[in-house]
Motif scaffolding. Structure first.
Motif, PDB file in Angstrom:
ATOM      1  N   VAL A  32       0.837  -1.201   0.000  1.00 46.79           N
ATOM      2  CA  VAL A  32       0.000   0.000   0.000  1.00 46.79           C
ATOM      3  C   VAL A  32       0.872   1.250   0.000  1.00 46.79           C
ATOM      4  CG1 VAL A  32      -1.737   1.299   1.294  1.00 46.79           C
ATOM      5  CG2 VAL A  32      -1.751  -1.201   1.374  1.00 46.79           C
ATOM      6  N   VAL A  33       0.583   2.197  -0.892  1.00 53.17           N
ATOM      7  CA  VAL A  33       1.203   3.517  -0.819  1.00 53.17           C
ATOM      8  C   VAL A  33       0.080   4.538  -0.706  1.00 53.17           C
ATOM      9  CG1 VAL A  33       2.633   5.234  -1.997  1.00 53.17           C
ATOM     10  CG2 VAL A  33       3.210   2.811  -2.189  1.00 53.17           C
ATOM     11  N   ASN A  34       0.156   5.372   0.306  1.00 49.54           N
ATOM     12  CA  ASN A  34      -0.855   6.406   0.504  1.00 49.54           C
ATOM     13  C   ASN A  34      -0.499   7.617  -0.349  1.00 49.54           C
ATOM     14  OD1 ASN A  34      -2.391   8.573   1.398  1.00 49.54           O
ATOM     15  ND2 ASN A  34      -2.522   7.764   3.472  1.00 49.54           N
ATOM     16  N   MET A  35      -1.218   7.797  -1.459  1.00 51.04           N
ATOM     17  CA  MET A  35      -0.831   8.808  -2.448  1.00 51.04           C
ATOM     18  C   MET A  35      -1.046  10.235  -1.960  1.00 51.04           C
ATOM     19  SD  MET A  35       0.494   7.054  -4.728  1.00 51.04           S
ATOM     20  CE  MET A  35       0.784   8.217  -6.058  1.00 51.04           C
ATOM     21  N   ALA A  36      -1.957  10.430  -1.017  1.00 57.01           N
ATOM     22  CA  ALA A  36      -2.213  11.794  -0.557  1.00 57.01           C
ATOM     23  C   ALA A  36      -1.132  12.240   0.422  1.00 57.01           C
ATOM     24  CB  ALA A  36      -3.583  11.885   0.077  1.00 57.01           C
ATOM     25  N   LEU A  37      -0.592  11.298   1.191  1.00 56.14           N
ATOM     26  CA  LEU A  37       0.413  11.651   2.203  1.00 56.14           C
ATOM     27  C   LEU A  37       1.798  11.713   1.598  1.00 56.14           C
ATOM     28  CD1 LEU A  37      -0.103   9.707   5.530  1.00 56.14           C
ATOM     29  CD2 LEU A  37      -0.445  12.125   5.008  1.00 56.14           C
ATOM     30  N   ASP A  38       2.107  10.680   0.806  1.00 51.84           N
ATOM     31  CA  ASP A  38       3.459  10.571   0.293  1.00 51.84           C
ATOM     32  C   ASP A  38       3.642  11.501  -0.877  1.00 51.84           C
ATOM     33  OD1 ASP A  38       4.325   8.466   2.016  1.00 51.84           O
ATOM     34  OD2 ASP A  38       2.902   7.204   0.961  1.00 51.84           O
ATOM     35  N   THR A  39       4.816  12.062  -0.970  1.00 51.84           N
ATOM     36  CA  THR A  39       5.080  12.937  -2.106  1.00 51.84           C
ATOM     37  C   THR A  39       5.629  12.116  -3.269  1.00 51.84           C
ATOM     38  OG1 THR A  39       7.149  13.430  -1.014  1.00 51.84           O
ATOM     39  CG2 THR A  39       5.428  15.094  -0.871  1.00 51.84           C
ATOM     40  N   ALA A  40       5.568  10.794  -3.117  1.00 52.10           N
ATOM     41  CA  ALA A  40       6.121   9.911  -4.135  1.00 52.10           C
ATOM     42  C   ALA A  40       5.509  10.199  -5.502  1.00 52.10           C
ATOM     43  CB  ALA A  40       5.834   8.462  -3.759  1.00 52.10           C
ATOM     44  N   THR A  41       6.334  10.191  -6.544  1.00 52.00           N
ATOM     45  CA  THR A  41       5.782  10.225  -7.891  1.00 52.00           C
ATOM     46  C   THR A  41       5.212   8.838  -8.149  1.00 52.00           C
ATOM     47  OG1 THR A  41       7.775   9.400  -8.917  1.00 52.00           O
ATOM     48  CG2 THR A  41       7.597  11.794  -8.673  1.00 52.00           C
ATOM     49  N   ILE A  42       4.437   8.718  -9.212  1.00 49.17           N
ATOM     50  CA  ILE A  42       3.796   7.449  -9.488  1.00 49.17           C
ATOM     51  C   ILE A  42       4.855   6.372  -9.748  1.00 49.17           C
ATOM     52  CG2 ILE A  42       3.416   7.821 -11.968  1.00 49.17           C
ATOM     53  CD1 ILE A  42       0.737   6.502  -9.706  1.00 49.17           C
ATOM     54  N   VAL A  43       5.956   6.758 -10.394  1.00 49.26           N
ATOM     55  CA  VAL A  43       7.002   5.761 -10.692  1.00 49.26           C
ATOM     56  C   VAL A  43       7.682   5.301  -9.410  1.00 49.26           C
ATOM     57  CG1 VAL A  43       9.191   5.377 -11.877  1.00 49.26           C
ATOM     58  CG2 VAL A  43       7.350   6.584 -13.040  1.00 49.26           C
ATOM     59  N   GLN A  44       7.962   6.256  -8.490  1.00 48.73           N
ATOM     60  CA  GLN A  44       8.543   5.862  -7.195  1.00 48.73           C
ATOM     61  C   GLN A  44       7.599   4.918  -6.451  1.00 48.73           C
ATOM     62  OE1 GLN A  44       9.095   9.817  -5.722  1.00 48.73           O
ATOM     63  NE2 GLN A  44      11.276   9.887  -6.246  1.00 48.73           N
ATOM     64  N   ALA A  45       6.307   5.222  -6.547  1.00 51.68           N
ATOM     65  CA  ALA A  45       5.330   4.370  -5.863  1.00 51.68           C
ATOM     66  C   ALA A  45       5.339   2.963  -6.468  1.00 51.68           C
ATOM     67  CB  ALA A  45       3.939   4.984  -5.963  1.00 51.68           C
ATOM     68  N   TYR A  46       5.427   2.880  -7.798  1.00 52.04           N
ATOM     69  CA  TYR A  46       5.476   1.571  -8.461  1.00 52.04           C
ATOM     70  C   TYR A  46       6.675   0.757  -7.973  1.00 52.04           C
ATOM     71  CZ  TYR A  46       1.894   2.882 -11.925  1.00 52.04           C
ATOM     72  OH  TYR A  46       0.721   3.242 -12.547  1.00 52.04           O
ATOM     73  N   ARG A  84       8.261   1.114  -5.069  1.00 50.57           N
ATOM     74  CA  ARG A  84       8.027   0.681  -3.689  1.00 50.57           C
ATOM     75  C   ARG A  84       7.099  -0.533  -3.632  1.00 50.57           C
ATOM     76  NH1 ARG A  84       6.388   5.920  -0.316  1.00 50.57           N
ATOM     77  NH2 ARG A  84       5.393   4.316   0.940  1.00 50.57           N
ATOM     78  N   LEU A  85       6.154  -0.583  -4.539  1.00 48.60           N
ATOM     79  CA  LEU A  85       5.225  -1.722  -4.567  1.00 48.60           C
ATOM     80  C   LEU A  85       5.856  -2.957  -5.204  1.00 48.60           C
ATOM     81  CD1 LEU A  85       1.918   0.070  -5.648  1.00 48.60           C
ATOM     82  CD2 LEU A  85       2.503  -0.724  -3.362  1.00 48.60           C
ATOM     83  N   GLY A  86       7.065  -2.787  -5.708  1.00 46.19           N
ATOM     84  CA  GLY A  86       7.735  -3.928  -6.345  1.00 46.19           C
ATOM     85  C   GLY A  86       7.091  -4.334  -7.654  1.00 46.19           C
ATOM     86  N   LEU A  87       6.559  -3.369  -8.415  1.00 39.84           N
ATOM     87  CA  LEU A  87       5.864  -3.730  -9.652  1.00 39.84           C
ATOM     88  C   LEU A  87       6.779  -4.112 -10.818  1.00 39.84           C
ATOM     89  CD1 LEU A  87       2.813  -1.319  -9.934  1.00 39.84           C
ATOM     90  CD2 LEU A  87       2.905  -3.648  -9.078  1.00 39.84           C
ATOM     91  N   PRO A  88       7.973  -3.484 -10.946  1.00 38.56           N
ATOM     92  CA  PRO A  88       8.780  -3.804 -12.129  1.00 38.56           C
ATOM     93  C   PRO A  88       9.220  -5.272 -12.151  1.00 38.56           C
ATOM     94  CG  PRO A  88       9.602  -1.822 -11.046  1.00 38.56           C
ATOM     95  CD  PRO A  88       8.578  -2.426 -10.129  1.00 38.56           C
ATOM     96  N   ASN A  89       9.573  -5.735 -13.337  1.00 32.57           N
ATOM     97  CA  ASN A  89      10.198  -7.049 -13.487  1.00 32.57           C
ATOM     98  C   ASN A  89      11.543  -7.047 -12.765  1.00 32.57           C
ATOM     99  OD1 ASN A  89       8.255  -8.293 -15.208  1.00 32.57           O
ATOM    100  ND2 ASN A  89       8.999  -6.980 -16.888  1.00 32.57           N
ATOM    101  N   ASP A  90      12.143  -8.239 -12.611  1.00 33.06           N
ATOM    102  CA  ASP A  90      13.429  -8.334 -11.912  1.00 33.06           C
ATOM    103  C   ASP A  90      14.509  -7.511 -12.613  1.00 33.06           C
ATOM    104  OD1 ASP A  90      12.183  -9.949 -10.104  1.00 33.06           O
ATOM    105  OD2 ASP A  90      12.724 -11.815 -11.153  1.00 33.06           O
ATOM    106  N   ASP A  91      14.414  -7.367 -13.939  1.00 30.44           N
ATOM    107  CA  ASP A  91      15.444  -6.588 -14.654  1.00 30.44           C
ATOM    108  C   ASP A  91      15.099  -5.099 -14.739  1.00 30.44           C
ATOM    109  OD1 ASP A  91      13.433  -6.347 -16.490  1.00 30.44           O
ATOM    110  OD2 ASP A  91      14.418  -7.481 -18.087  1.00 30.44           O
ATOM    111  N   GLY A  92      14.063  -4.676 -14.012  1.00 28.44           N
ATOM    112  CA  GLY A  92      13.742  -3.241 -13.966  1.00 28.44           C
ATOM    113  C   GLY A  92      12.771  -2.792 -15.049  1.00 28.44           C
ATOM    114  N   SER A  93      12.538  -3.642 -16.054  1.00 31.17           N
ATOM    115  CA  SER A  93      11.572  -3.265 -17.087  1.00 31.17           C
ATOM    116  C   SER A  93      10.155  -3.418 -16.533  1.00 31.17           C
ATOM    117  CB  SER A  93      11.758  -4.160 -18.317  1.00 31.17           C
ATOM    118  OG  SER A  93      11.487  -5.504 -17.961  1.00 31.17           O
ATOM    119  N   TYR A  94       9.162  -2.898 -17.274  1.00 31.49           N
ATOM    120  CA  TYR A  94       7.788  -2.964 -16.762  1.00 31.49           C
ATOM    121  C   TYR A  94       6.945  -4.013 -17.463  1.00 31.49           C
ATOM    122  CZ  TYR A  94       8.004   0.728 -13.368  1.00 31.49           C
ATOM    123  OH  TYR A  94       8.294   1.436 -12.237  1.00 31.49           O
ATOM    124  N   PRO A  95       6.158  -4.744 -16.698  1.00 32.42           N
ATOM    125  CA  PRO A  95       5.257  -5.727 -17.305  1.00 32.42           C
ATOM    126  C   PRO A  95       4.076  -5.028 -17.979  1.00 32.42           C
ATOM    127  CG  PRO A  95       4.915  -5.631 -14.935  1.00 32.42           C
ATOM    128  CD  PRO A  95       6.044  -4.694 -15.242  1.00 32.42           C
TER     129      PRO A  95
END
Ligand code: HEC
Length: 460
Positions: free
Chosen positions: A210-224, A226-237
């Motif tokens: 969970v990332v709280n978008m209103a509290l965190d100043t994280a950009t959407i990519v930083q949030a992704y 933190r959520l561990g969304l990218p593939n192991d090689d850093g590319s995006y699914p």
């Protein structure tokens, strides 16, 4: 009109039967009671949300419930604030629309004004049976969303939530349904499907949930990240948009056989983009929502496609014009426009704005100049942003311009204005914060096939 009806009714008195039929249809009974006249209206239009455990904070089930709220019910129905259905039915109609007739409104009004009598107890209709755990049926698979704790007296929260899963094999789904754990806390959800190639991601469960978008100043990519969304090689699914949506009172949309459906890869995650929790009052709340999956026999025949225009437009060529920069104390008109490269059949439309939204309209202009109406929302309501499904698919021919128009109100007169005094508000790279603005029109569609315009999308 009224006069004619009265005369017809009076003539009908000669025959008791005819009189009864006539009186039932349009005229208001001399005495309006709860059991005979009010409960049937509430049970068909309100108790889906206004019942214990429903989406609203108070019930309208018993005589006592209704009597206490009689004045408020008369008011909100007269103003057409309830049942919540912001789209103008005079412009276009949709599946599952909840609208009261003028007669229903007059009955609630008369009942409130004339002492709200109960009426004969044995006339009370049965409360509809509401399915538990699903609005659709018995799911084949249920995936829990990480439970979320909301302390008492907390404010609106907009969360980005990952719901990872791993299956024994690729699986086909006909319908994916979000079920809120705490119905009166979860306001809405719009969720995508993250599709991993099996070898590219070792552990879909790694990362934060969970990332709280209103509290965190994280950009959407930083949030992704933190959520561990990218593939192991850093590319995006691959991300498939809007596979699961929720608003109180709206049930999942099941399309006719052969239309829609999803392929769930062995490894994947649901990405709930803006799980919106409302205010808590005096109590702590724990929300345990979940996702129901109904399997399909085979792969999607005609997978549903989607595009959006406006903020973050799918093609990058249908921006918000002139821009989405809204000066304080002003009303601002914007639009977005996209010309279709092919014939399409539209299934659903979803207008999206935030708190400064005032009205929204979308239509298509065909190459021959004729207009196809899509949706009009004369009074924007941030809380009720449905995915509106057409009763029959709407064919829009190649070369038509899809046009969405929005009006924003950044004055003090806008009671939803988050800033007092009003401040400059703008889009912020697709920020989902309710205090930044967005202007989007999302369309789900199929490439056109002959006969599509005759296919009914009504839920059976
Ligand atoms: C789709 C769900 C839904 C339906 C259907 C619905 N309501 Fe509501 N209603 C709500 C929610 C949510 C609220 C906001 C307050 C809350 O959370 O309890 C609300 C608020 C209200 C309020 C209080 C307004 C205020 O400002 O305090 C009244 C009165 C009301 N509804 C009456 C009705 C009546 C009468 C009907 C049927 C004709 C109806 N509602 C249908 C969800 C619904």
């Amino acid at each position: 009109m009224k006069m004619t009806k009265r005369i017809v009714c009076a003539a009908g008195m000669l025959s008791v039967l005819l009189y009864a039929a006539c009186a039932d249809k349009d005229s208001i009974p001399a005495t309006v009671t709860f059991t005979e006249h009010v409960a049937p209206i509430l049970y068909s239009n309100c108790t889906i949300c206004h019942r214990p455990g429903g989406a609203a904070h108070f019930a309208l089930v018993t005589y006592e419930d209704a009597r206490k709220n009689a004045g408020a019910c008369a008011y909100v129905t007269r103003e057409r604030m309830m049942p919540p259905w912001p789209a103008d039915p005079g412009y276009t109609e949709f599946v599952g629309q909840r609208l009261l007739s003028q007669r229903d409104i007059n009955i609630l009004d008369k009942w409130a004004k004339e002492g709200s009598p109960e009426g004969p107890k044995d006339k009370l209709p049965k409360l509809p049976v509401y399915p538990a755990g699903s609005m659709v049926g018995t799911p084949d698979l249920r995936i829990a969303v990480q439970p979320y704790f909301l302390p008492k007296n907390s404010y609106d929260k907009f969360l980005l939530v990952k719901v990872p899963y791993e299956l024994p094999a690729d699986t086909f789904a006909a319908l994916i349904e979000f079920v809120p754990g705490n119905k009166n806390m979860v306001h809405h959800v719009n969720g995508d499907l993250v599709k991993y190639e099996f070898d590219k991601k070792k552990d879909v469960f790694a990362g934060e949930r969970v990332v709280n978008m209103a509290l965190d100043t994280a950009t959407i990519v930083q949030a992704y990240v933190r959520l561990g969304l990218p593939n192991d090689d850093g590319s995006y699914p691959v991300l498939q948009k809007s596979v699961v949506n929720f608003l109180p009172g709206a049930s999942g949309q099941k399309y006719p056989e052969g239309i829609g459906g999803y392929t769930l890869p062995r490894k994947g995650a649901f990405l709930l983009n803006d799980l919106h929790y409302g205010f808590t009052n005096k109590d702590d709340v724990m929300d345990s929502s979940y996702i129901n999956i109904f399997f399909a026999k085979g792969p999607p025949n005609r997978p549903v496609r989607e595009f959006q225009i406006g903020t973050l437009s799918s093609f990058g060529n249908a921006p918000v014009l002139p821009d989405l920069i809204i000066q304080p104390n002003t009303i601002k008109n914007v639009y977005s426009r996209y010309v279709l490269p092919d014939d399409i059949s539209i299934l659903t439309v979803n207008p999206h704005m935030h708190l400064l939204g005032k009205s929204f309209k979308a239509y298509a202009v065909q190459p021959n100049g004729d207009t196809i109406k899509l949706i009009s929302i004369p009074r924007w309501d941030f809380n009720w942003q449905y995915f509106y499904t057409f009763k029959k698919m709407v064919k829009v021919p190649k070369g038509s311009a899809i046009i969405a128009e929005g009006v924003y109100d950044n004055t003090r007169q806008n009671l939803n204005n988050p800033n007092s005094p009003p401040k400059l508000v703008r889009d912020n790279n697709g920020s989902m914060k309710a205090t930044d603005e967005m202007f989007q029109f999302i369309v789900t569609y199929l490439p056109y096939q002959a006969g599509d315009e005759n296919v009914s999308l009504e839920n059976k």
